[in-house]
Write a protein that holds these residues in place. Structure first.
Motif, PDB file in Angstrom:
ATOM      1  N   MET A   1      -5.333   2.976 -24.235  1.00  0.00           N
ATOM      2  CA  MET A   1      -5.784   3.470 -22.938  1.00  0.00           C
ATOM      3  C   MET A   1      -4.627   4.097 -22.162  1.00  0.00           C
ATOM      4  SD  MET A   1      -9.023   2.850 -22.716  1.00  0.00           S
ATOM      5  CE  MET A   1      -9.411   2.937 -20.967  1.00  0.00           C
ATOM      6  N   TYR A   2      -4.951   5.064 -21.355  1.00  0.00           N
ATOM      7  CA  TYR A   2      -3.964   5.704 -20.502  1.00  0.00           C
ATOM      8  C   TYR A   2      -4.251   5.365 -19.044  1.00  0.00           C
ATOM      9  CZ  TYR A   2      -2.436   8.370 -24.534  1.00  0.00           C
ATOM     10  OH  TYR A   2      -1.938   8.718 -25.758  1.00  0.00           O
ATOM     11  N   GLU A   3      -3.200   4.938 -18.363  1.00  0.00           N
ATOM     12  CA  GLU A   3      -3.302   4.592 -16.951  1.00  0.00           C
ATOM     13  C   GLU A   3      -2.827   5.792 -16.131  1.00  0.00           C
ATOM     14  OE1 GLU A   3      -1.570   0.836 -14.610  1.00  0.00           O
ATOM     15  OE2 GLU A   3      -0.065   2.333 -15.151  1.00  0.00           O
ATOM     16  N   ILE A   4      -3.680   6.261 -15.234  1.00  0.00           N
ATOM     17  CA  ILE A   4      -3.342   7.381 -14.357  1.00  0.00           C
ATOM     18  C   ILE A   4      -3.236   6.818 -12.948  1.00  0.00           C
ATOM     19  CG2 ILE A   4      -4.038   9.657 -13.504  1.00  0.00           C
ATOM     20  CD1 ILE A   4      -5.691   9.883 -16.145  1.00  0.00           C
ATOM     21  N   GLU A   5      -2.069   6.962 -12.337  1.00  0.00           N
ATOM     22  CA  GLU A   5      -1.787   6.236 -11.095  1.00  0.00           C
ATOM     23  C   GLU A   5      -1.016   7.109 -10.120  1.00  0.00           C
ATOM     24  OE1 GLU A   5       0.728   2.230  -9.698  1.00  0.00           O
ATOM     25  OE2 GLU A   5       0.435   2.700 -11.812  1.00  0.00           O
ATOM     26  N   LEU A   6      -1.314   6.903  -8.855  1.00  0.00           N
ATOM     27  CA  LEU A   6      -0.575   7.545  -7.770  1.00  0.00           C
ATOM     28  C   LEU A   6      -0.298   6.499  -6.709  1.00  0.00           C
ATOM     29  CD1 LEU A   6      -1.269  10.922  -6.024  1.00  0.00           C
ATOM     30  CD2 LEU A   6      -1.341   8.827  -4.677  1.00  0.00           C
ATOM     31  N   LYS A   7       0.873   6.600  -6.082  1.00  0.00           N
ATOM     32  CA  LYS A   7       1.159   5.707  -4.966  1.00  0.00           C
ATOM     33  C   LYS A   7       1.734   6.520  -3.814  1.00  0.00           C
ATOM     34  CE  LYS A   7       5.713   4.173  -6.644  1.00  0.00           C
ATOM     35  NZ  LYS A   7       5.594   4.699  -8.016  1.00  0.00           N
ATOM     36  N   ALA A   8       1.538   6.021  -2.602  1.00  0.00           N
ATOM     37  CA  ALA A   8       2.038   6.709  -1.405  1.00  0.00           C
ATOM     38  C   ALA A   8       2.461   5.664  -0.386  1.00  0.00           C
ATOM     39  CB  ALA A   8       0.959   7.613  -0.809  1.00  0.00           C
ATOM     40  N   TRP A   9       3.477   6.032   0.394  1.00  0.00           N
ATOM     41  CA  TRP A   9       3.885   5.181   1.503  1.00  0.00           C
ATOM     42  C   TRP A   9       2.742   5.111   2.503  1.00  0.00           C
ATOM     43  CZ3 TRP A   9       8.702   2.835   1.477  1.00  0.00           C
ATOM     44  CH2 TRP A   9       9.614   3.292   0.523  1.00  0.00           C
ATOM     45  N   LEU A  10       2.516   3.928   3.062  1.00  0.00           N
ATOM     46  CA  LEU A  10       1.383   3.718   3.964  1.00  0.00           C
ATOM     47  C   LEU A  10       1.890   3.419   5.366  1.00  0.00           C
ATOM     48  CD1 LEU A  10      -1.697   3.561   4.062  1.00  0.00           C
ATOM     49  CD2 LEU A  10      -1.517   1.121   3.569  1.00  0.00           C
ATOM     50  N   ASP A  11       1.572   4.320   6.293  1.00  0.00           N
ATOM     51  CA  ASP A  11       2.034   4.172   7.666  1.00  0.00           C
ATOM     52  C   ASP A  11       1.026   3.463   8.567  1.00  0.00           C
ATOM     53  OD1 ASP A  11       4.463   5.662   7.145  1.00  0.00           O
ATOM     54  OD2 ASP A  11       3.205   7.455   7.094  1.00  0.00           O
ATOM     55  N   ASP A  12      -0.269   3.559   8.222  1.00  0.00           N
ATOM     56  CA  ASP A  12      -1.318   2.946   9.049  1.00  0.00           C
ATOM     57  C   ASP A  12      -2.167   2.033   8.167  1.00  0.00           C
ATOM     58  OD1 ASP A  12      -3.290   2.221  10.820  1.00  0.00           O
ATOM     59  OD2 ASP A  12      -3.654   4.240  11.569  1.00  0.00           O
ATOM     60  N   ARG A  13      -1.638   0.854   7.917  1.00  0.00           N
ATOM     61  CA  ARG A  13      -2.307  -0.095   7.030  1.00  0.00           C
ATOM     62  C   ARG A  13      -3.666  -0.517   7.579  1.00  0.00           C
ATOM     63  NH1 ARG A  13       0.346  -4.301   3.535  1.00  0.00           N
ATOM     64  NH2 ARG A  13      -1.352  -5.639   2.812  1.00  0.00           N
ATOM     65  N   GLN A  14      -3.747  -0.750   8.876  1.00  0.00           N
ATOM     66  CA  GLN A  14      -4.983  -1.235   9.487  1.00  0.00           C
ATOM     67  C   GLN A  14      -6.122  -0.240   9.311  1.00  0.00           C
ATOM     68  OE1 GLN A  14      -4.530  -2.378  13.591  1.00  0.00           O
ATOM     69  NE2 GLN A  14      -6.660  -2.967  13.829  1.00  0.00           N
ATOM     70  N   SER A  15      -5.849   1.043   9.522  1.00  0.00           N
ATOM     71  CA  SER A  15      -6.879   2.068   9.392  1.00  0.00           C
ATOM     72  C   SER A  15      -7.356   2.190   7.949  1.00  0.00           C
ATOM     73  CB  SER A  15      -6.342   3.414   9.880  1.00  0.00           C
ATOM     74  OG  SER A  15      -7.283   4.437   9.651  1.00  0.00           O
ATOM     75  N   ALA A  16      -6.425   2.215   6.997  1.00  0.00           N
ATOM     76  CA  ALA A  16      -6.806   2.342   5.591  1.00  0.00           C
ATOM     77  C   ALA A  16      -7.610   1.130   5.125  1.00  0.00           C
ATOM     78  CB  ALA A  16      -5.558   2.520   4.728  1.00  0.00           C
ATOM     79  N   THR A  17      -7.229  -0.053   5.584  1.00  0.00           N
ATOM     80  CA  THR A  17      -7.963  -1.270   5.221  1.00  0.00           C
ATOM     81  C   THR A  17      -9.391  -1.219   5.742  1.00  0.00           C
ATOM     82  OG1 THR A  17      -5.925  -2.596   5.225  1.00  0.00           O
ATOM     83  CG2 THR A  17      -8.010  -3.781   5.463  1.00  0.00           C
TER      84      THR A  17
END
Length: 203
Positions: A1-17
């Motif tokens: 299997m191939y894992e395709i992943e992206l990550k980003a710094w999160l400035d507004d944790r409350q809104s994304a949650t």
């Protein structure tokens, strides 16, 4: 299997949650303690080989009973740039579970006897969600800060497959209102090693 992943710094944790709680299926709290074991082989390409042992404790809900697993992972890392310029990890991932702490300790002993040495430790606490075939985590990485991670699995790494998965990842990132210029191109290991080297230089 191939894992395709992206990550980003999160400035507004409350809104994304809040957005993820409204649009995706909650997957509990994941406490991940990673130990990276590395070996510098002689001959061949000379490229460092790294194996990760993860102790992961998962708690579902406020009153859930924690469960702990030990996972050994080996990844052949590659980075892929989308037509619009975002960088993703497309990893050929091999992993298996160890049944207990004793089994994990036995495997650590094997690695040490085979010449591997601990090169890095990482601690990450994450809340997880599922959206269709995508797993999303909002996490805090010790010594670094808050990130959002979005990953999915594919049967192959053909460009048409990867690009379709990348589009799905970007759709989720946009829905969580995370600016694309906050995408992080480096692996966590690279970020932590840089921070460690900076601290050593200061001392």
């Amino acid at each position: 299997m191939y894992e395709i992943e992206l990550k980003a710094w999160l400035d507004d944790r409350q809104s994304a949650t809040k957005i993820l709680n409204e649009t995706a299926r909650y997957d509990g709290i994941h406490d991940k303690i990673d130990t990276y074991w590395s070996l510098q082989p002689q001959g061949g390409s000379g490229q460092r080989v790294t194996i990760r042992i993860r102790k992961e404790t998962v708690t579902m809900g406020n009153n859930g009973t924690p469960s702990t697993v030990f996972i050994v992972t080996y990844k052949r890392h590659t980075k892929n740039t989308s037509p619009s310029g975002e960088t993703y990890e497309v990893n050929d991932e091999k992993e298996f579970e160890l049944p207990s702490e004793d089994a994990a300790e036995a495997f650590r002993t094997f690695l040490e006897d085979a010449g591997f040495r601990v090169s890095l430790n990482k601690h990450k606490i994450a809340e997880g969600w599922y959206k269709d075939d995508y797993h999303i985590e909002i996490c805090t990485v010790d010594k670094l800060g808050d990130f959002i991670e979005i990953e999915t699995l594919a049967q192959n790494d053909e460009p048409v497959t990867v690009q379709a998965r990348q589009k799905g990842i970007l759709d989720i990132l946009d829905r969580c209102k995370v600016p694309r210029n906050r995408i992080e191109n480096k692996y966590y290991r690279e970020l932590l090693e840089e921070k460690q080297n900076d601290n050593n230089a200061e001392n």
